[in-house]
Design an enzyme around this catalytic site. Structure first.
Site, PDB file in Angstrom:
ATOM      1  N   GLU A  90      59.340 -46.521  26.523  1.00  0.00           N
ATOM      2  CA  GLU A  90      59.490 -47.961  26.346  1.00  0.00           C
ATOM      3  C   GLU A  90      60.927 -48.469  26.495  1.00  0.00           C
ATOM      4  O   GLU A  90      61.134 -49.612  26.891  1.00  0.00           O
ATOM      5  CB  GLU A  90      58.958 -48.361  24.957  1.00  0.00           C
ATOM      6  CG  GLU A  90      57.460 -48.278  24.822  1.00  0.00           C
ATOM      7  CD  GLU A  90      56.744 -49.263  25.727  1.00  0.00           C
ATOM      8  OE1 GLU A  90      56.992 -50.480  25.618  1.00  0.00           O
ATOM      9  OE2 GLU A  90      55.941 -48.819  26.562  1.00  0.00           O
ATOM     10  N   SER A 467       6.454 -55.657 -18.102  1.00  0.00           N
ATOM     11  CA  SER A 467       6.527 -54.864 -19.331  1.00  0.00           C
ATOM     12  C   SER A 467       7.839 -54.114 -19.484  1.00  0.00           C
ATOM     13  O   SER A 467       8.080 -53.518 -20.537  1.00  0.00           O
ATOM     14  CB  SER A 467       5.370 -53.872 -19.380  1.00  0.00           C
ATOM     15  OG  SER A 467       4.159 -54.542 -19.612  1.00  0.00           O
TER      16      SER A 467
END
Length: 936
Positions: A90, A467
């Site tokens: 780079e 229940s």
């Protein structure tokens, strides 16, 4: 000559004028652009966005919350070979320039002019240095190609170089650069491409990552492997040219293959759990912080239990869904072609969301109940004959299939693989597992598939509890003077609901008519009329207060139907409430997270708020003692009694199918009106587990014979069959002040001479001073209820367990061979149960359901045990013999534990001798007063 001098002076002055104009223009440009430049000094305090990650108890990553996948790594921990690769590729003059590479700019200008003149259409070159890229990424944030942007980059680069060191600039760059696959920074890219940390990368791998900085999407290691290797080799050559690697290292790197790491599969998906953590964290932190702050979260999830829970739920949902029929093929294709063409065609057909675990396949041939298929992987095989008969598939039908691990005994394979047909269930359900002492959620699966439906039915589905709520009604009774052997009038009851609302007449399951029943038998058989009588006696206000303490309802309406489970709650809420029963009545809250750390390792949150007891001396050989600072919300003796009653439900009641597990467990099934919601919630001394199953459409029934015990309970059985190996078997802790006495299981009175009819019951040690209510029908009073009282006389054979803190072999009687010989004593084998082919003497307000589901629906879920009429043609005598044999087997198996068996036998024999007179009672129909236990 003079003319030449004049021309020279003019040229020189013109040159000076041009220089002055250029300087003036440059100053003007600098002034114009500098006025709008962002503040470069902000880079000093810049903090990169870092992914927040959730880790499991075993250290594996569960999930990640991020807008940019990034793991920040300080520059000092980046290996030099990786830095060299990026600098060579780079910005080869990075360590010498002052932010801008002048020679690089000249070179790019010449190249761009050349491209423009010859019109080759190539993208203009920018000659950006690493510093310029940092300026663009962090400050300008604009990728548009223009000379104005390049000028801004150059100006900012000069300022950045004067403010930050080269190492600081590199640290920003290497942690921010985009490198494909959603990765930002070298650490995330190394993990994604090679499943390595940066210090594990080879020279070739470093070169490849550096090569990705320009156009990462063009160099995918699998999709564009040839271009990727070419670009990587160029990067290796740049490093050799700049002297970063030797010729030998370069040759080795060039020979290295470019292989992308196989994507690691998480130990467990647990998408519902992960999404709940995300929502929980957003309440504590904003979404932006969660995605950027790099939080480290340790979740409570247990991988082994999560897998067990998911498999158990999905298996039952698939099984139940088959009862509602085959819903047809996904598509139909032409099979008069070559196999490779058919396979290619299969790949073009979209699979429904949630079917990722299955394969697409096409039916090739059918003959009677036999069929062959070809799946999307090119595999051929046979379908199960039962599947062919069920679905009626035809050649050309495209279906979902999965391989069969265990083939039926008579299956015809012809040497081929065997497959079963799959379809995504329309029935939904949920399962959650909670640690009873802390509330930590160990497993959670909120539906058949997260990809099919992200709605979490553990935390968000409000459904009628049926229940499953009754234990809290009975707990309120035990808190208000009732005992487990209190006799309840269970005859029909009516309640006037007020003007224009009529009379409410709750009924028992199957319209069973019951006159009197003990409190224990009432909950074991889930008798509605007895529950209503108890609620009337105790008062709805006390029941509401208790339910609010356990967090079931924020404000429970004082409506009698709520006592039978008409109220709506979530599965997580109910399971946490049951967990508080398991831990002795200590207040706990559900938690998904053990602790949270920031990216610097500082703790931000922890769920365990216990403190070390300051009144003890530390011993280096022992762990510190922690103070239990949990709130005691209800009397622990009452809680133990309800646990004992719920153990009876699992032994003789609607949960008896789970006896095959041979574990200590208490629990309760639940079924709402019209069987729209079915539940099972149970607990061991370690965990509480809740299961809910029902349609997302609340109005749809699961079927006439769908109950909590036939549909939800099997999920628990499948889960515990696999998960029980992860727990140490132990009894429930008996608190101080509990006495254990032997009584008749059916009557609640003195023990029977038949040991199979007796159980060990738990009583509070002050019961002899208290009076126990006996509720009977008195139709002459306005509310039809009266309380009759009977004193309880203490006996010499009481079994006192005074604060059993630890397991003691001789003092704690948890269970005896207690199977009643009479068929009526086991609600699991009553005539109503056998006639209806159901698994529970259950619920609720006179259930009237449609007959959509055939008996096959229940049989498929109940294949785990055999208990049909065919087994007991003699009306139950065979069961009595079987129960006796089982008791004898238990005695013989336990003979090795001499201390405990001798202790239990001695206690029982002493009590039988002390109660000879009490056993010789009158067997007439009228209730009698037991000299020991009152009315029975």
């Amino acid at each position: 000559m003079r003319l030449w001098k004049i021309c020279s002076v003019l040229i020189w002055r013109l040159f000076l004028l041009l220089i002055f104009a250029s300087l003036a223009g440059s100053l003007y440009v600098f002034y114009i652009f500098s006025a709008s430049l962002p503040d470069h000094t902000s880079l000093k305090n810049y903090v990169p966005s870092v992914s927040s990650r959730v880790y499991l108890q075993n250290g594996e990553k569960l999930c990640e919350y991020t807008s940019e996948k990034r793991y920040f790594i300080p520059i000092d921990r980046v290996p030099q070979k990786l830095i060299n690769a990026f600098v060579a590729v780079e910005d080869k003059h990075f360590f010498s320039h002052i932010g801008v590479d002048i020679f690089g700019i000249i070179r790019s200008v010449i190249k761009n002019v050349d491209n423009y003149i010859y019109g080759n259409g190539k993208r203009p070159q920018g000659a950006s240095t690493i510093t310029q890229q940092v300026a663009r990424i962090f400050l300008i944030k604009n990728n548009r190609i223009s000379y104005a942007r390049k000028i801004e980059e150059a100006l900012l680069s000069f300022k950045i170089e004067s403010t930050l060191s080269k190492k600081q600039i590199l640290e920003l760059y290497l942690n921010q650069i985009f490198l494909g696959l959603g990765c930002y920074g070298v650490a995330a890219a190394a993990k994604a491409y090679f499943n390595k940390t940066v210090d594990e990368l080879s020279i070739a791998e470093c070169a490849y990552l550096a090569a990705l900085a320009k156009g990462a999407n063009n160099y995918h290691p699998e999709k564009n492997k040839k271009q990727a290797i070419t670009r990587r080799n160029w990067a290796i050559g740049r490093q050799l040219e700049d002297g970063y690697i030797t010729k030998q290292e370069a040759e080795m790197a060039l020979r290295e293959d470019l292989v992308m790491a196989t994507e690691t599969t998480p130990a467990v998906a647990a998408e519902y759990f992960a999404e709940e953590i995300r929502k929980d964290l957003i309440e504590k932190y904003s979404l932006e912080n969660l995605n950027k702050e790099g939080l480290i979260i340790r979740a409570t999830l247990d991988v082994k239990l999560q897998k067990c829970a998911e498999r158990a739920l999905r298996k039952e949902l698939e099984l139940l869904d088959r009862v509602f029929g085959w819903r047809g093929a996904m598509a139909t294709i032409n099979i008069e072609r070559r196999c490779d063409e058919i396979v290619a065609n299969l790949g073009e057909i979209a699979s429904p969301r949630g079917s990722e675990a299955f394969n697409r396949a096409v039916v090739m041939t059918t003959k009677g109940n036999e069929a062959t298929i070809l799946n999307e992987n090119g595999e051929q095989g046979n379908l199960l004959e039962t599947d062919v008969k069920w679905s009626g598939v035809k050649p050309g039908d495209v279906i979902l299939v999965a391989p069969v691990d265990r083939k039926p005994r008579n299956a015809k394979t012809n040497g081929k693989n065997t497959f079963t047909i799959k379809q995504l269930p329309i029935i939904q359900g949920a399962i959650v597992v909670v640690e009873v002492e802390t509330g930590r959620i160990l497993a959670m699966h909120g539906g058949y598939s997260f990809r099919q439906s992200e709605f979490n039915r553990v935390t968000s589905a409000m459904r009628q509890t049926g229940s499953a709520f009754k234990p809290f009604v009975y707990l309120a009774a035990l808190e208000n003077g009732f005992a487990p052997n209190t006799v309840i009038d269970a005859s029909n009851v009516e309640e006037n609901l007020g003007k224009k609302l009529g009379i409410w007449k709750p009924k028992n399951y199957g319209d069973a008519a019951i006159e009197k029943i003990t409190l224990r038998c009432a909950i074991e058989r889930s008798v509605n009329t007895a529950t209503v009588r108890i609620a009337q006696e105790v008062g709805l206000k006390k029941i509401a207060q208790l339910s609010e303490k356990f967090g079931i309802f924020e404000k429970m309406p004082e409506l009698m139907s709520y006592a039978l489970g008409a109220g709506e709650s979530t599965l997580l809420t109910m399971t946490i409430a049951y967990a508080m029963l398991a831990n002795g009545g200590k207040k706990i809250m559900p938690t998904l997270v053990d602790c949270i750390y920031d990216k610097h390792g500082r703790i931000l949150y922890k769920s365990d708020h216990r403190i070390i007891d300051g009144n003890i001396c530390f011993d280096a050989l022992l762990p510190p003692k922690l103070e239990d600072n949990r709130q005691q919300i209800v009397n622990e003796r009452s809680v133990y009694q309800i646990t004992s009653l719920l153990e009876g439900v699992m032994t003789r009641g609607s949960g008896a199918m789970a006896r095959s597990l041979n574990i200590t467990v208490a629990g309760k099934t639940g079924t709402s009106n019209d069987s729209r919601d079915v539940w099972f919630i149970g607990y061991t001394p370690d965990i509480a587990l809740g299961v809910f199953i029902g349609f997302d459409d609340h109005s749809r029934s699961l079927g006439r014979k769908a109950t909590g015990s036939s549909i939800a309970l099997p999920v628990f059985i499948d889960f515990m069959s696999e998960a029980k190996k992860y727990f140490t078997q132990k009894p429930f802790r008996v608190p101080k002040g509990i006495k254990l006495r032997k009584i008749n299981a059916e009557t609640g009175g003195a023990p029977s001479q038949n040991p199979l009819e007796n159980i060990i019951e738990s009583f509070k040690d002050d019961a002899e001073e208290k009076e126990i209510n006996v509720i009977e029908s008195n139709r002459g009073t306005q509310n039809g209820i009266m309380a009759q009282k009977a004193n309880i006389r203490s006996v010499t054979d009481e079994i006192t367990v005074a604060g059993v803190e630890e397991k003691q072999s001789g003092n704690v009687i948890i269970d005896v061979a207690t199977e009643p010989a009479k068929r009526r004593s086991l609600s699991h084998f009553t005539n109503e149960v056998l006639d209806d082919m159901t698994r529970e003497q259950e619920d609720d307000d006179g259930i009237v359901v449609n007959d959509k589901v055939s008996d096959a629906a229940i049989r498929s879920s109940m294949s785990r045990i055999q208990s049909t009429d065919d087994q007991f043609p003699d009306g139950g005598n065979q069961f009595m013999d079987t129960a006796k044999e089982a008791a004898n087997d238990d005695n013989s198996r336990s003979s090795g534990n001499d201390d405990q068996r001798t202790s239990e036998d001695d206690l029982i024999n002493d009590q039988e001798n002390a109660n000879d007179d009490a056993n010789n009672h009158d067997d007439s129909d009228s209730p009698k007063i037991s000299p020991v236990f009152g009315v029975y």
